[in-house]
Design an enzyme around this catalytic site. Structure first.
Site, PDB file in Angstrom:
ATOM      1  N   PRO A   1      45.132  55.215  30.140  1.00 12.99           N
ATOM      2  CG  PRO A   1      45.952  57.262  30.899  1.00 12.99           C
ATOM      3  CD  PRO A   1      46.269  56.139  29.958  1.00 12.99           C
TER       4      PRO A   1
ATOM      5  CD  GLU B   1      50.534  64.153  25.793  1.00 17.03           C
ATOM      6  OE1 GLU B   1      49.319  64.383  25.931  1.00 17.03           O
ATOM      7  OE2 GLU B   1      51.392  64.491  26.634  1.00 17.03           O
TER       8      GLU B   1
ATOM      9  NE  ARG C   1      44.964  37.608  45.274  1.00 17.74           N
ATOM     10  CZ  ARG C   1      43.754  37.239  45.695  1.00 17.74           C
ATOM     11  NH1 ARG C   1      42.736  37.260  44.838  1.00 17.74           N
ATOM     12  NH2 ARG C   1      43.557  36.836  46.926  1.00 17.74           N
TER      13      ARG C   1
ATOM     14  CG  ASP D   1      39.724  37.207  47.024  1.00 16.40           C
ATOM     15  OD1 ASP D   1      39.883  36.943  48.226  1.00 16.40           O
ATOM     16  OD2 ASP D   1      40.581  36.972  46.158  1.00 16.40           O
TER      17      ASP D   1
END
Length: 247
Positions: free
Chosen positions: A91, A118, A156, A171
């Site tokens: 994160p 954690e 991809r 895209d």
């Protein structure tokens, strides 16, 4: 061929993802090779523990450095790779985007570290990892789902993986803009009609419509992206037209 290694405590999570759709076809075409490894195998203690309590106290457990250090070293040796990109899903990492996907797609060897608990011993970040990536401002129970997202977006882009090489070039985000709307048959579905220009056969007008609609969609949904782009004079003209139409 790209080599992708994944260090995880839950290898079985990847079997379904790598066994179907584009990721499976990419492996069949020898564009990529996947290797999923349980890093518990590298633990050097009799209980095969990979985590411990944090120094200084606090909630949760922290991944120990030894299994990760040794796991990454073993993967490098196995692949005879000197400088793989070692990616930590976290994160606290940099926000993932299409530009990063395109950058990683140029590499020959990627190693993903999927942690739990954690957090990670800081020495893993400082001495093993080359890239810390976050797929969004939220917290998951582990790095596996994030790794799957990144791997899918990278694979991809590899040559010959998609049926049409131009597919990913237009895209959303690859051009800097969100992608234009798409339509298929029937031309009239319950009174909802396909824009006439797409049925005209005039490729110049169709391309202009697609460019303007990409600008329109980006202006309405993600205006922040426009501030990061260097628009051509033609795009600036189309954008002015779109702004007038929307006001």
């Amino acid at each position: 061929m790209m080599q992708i290694d994944i260090l995880t405590l839950f290898p079985e999570m990847f079997s379904g993802v790598f066994g179907h759709s584009i990721l499976h076809k990419a492996a069949e075409k020898f564009a990529v090779q996947y290797n999923v490894v349980n890093f518990r195998e590298f633990a050097d203690n009799k209980h095969s523990s990979v985590d411990d309590y944090p120094y200084g106290g606090g909630a949760g457990m922290v991944l120990m450095p030894q299994p990760i250090f040794d796991g990454v070293a073993a993967l490098k040796e196995r692949a005879k790779s000197k400088k793989p990109r070692v990616i930590l899903l976290c994160p606290q990492g940099a926000r993932y985007d299409q530009r990063k996907a395109e950058e990683l797609a140029k590499e020959e060897h990627l190693i993903f570290i999927c942690g739990h608990y954690e957090g990670y011993d800081e020495r893993i970040r400082e001495h093993v990892v080359t890239d810390e990536i976050s797929i969004g401002d939220y917290v998951l129970t582990g790095g596996e789902l994030g790794a799957m997202v990144v791997i899918d977006s990278v694979v991809r882009l590899l040559p010959e993986v998609l049926g049409n090489e131009e597919s990913h070039m237009k895209d959303s985000f690859s051009t800097g803009l969100l992608e234009h709307p798409h339509y298929t048959r029937p031309a009239d579905f319950r009174g909802m009609k396909v824009p006439a220009v797409l049925l005209s056969g005039n490729h110049k007008l169709i391309e202009e419509w697609r460019n303007k609609e990409a600008l329109r969609r980006t202006l309405i949904r993600r205006p922040d992206l426009l501030g990061k782009m260097e628009l051509t004079s033609q795009q600036e003209k189309w954008l002015r037209e779109v702004e007038k139409e929307e006001n």
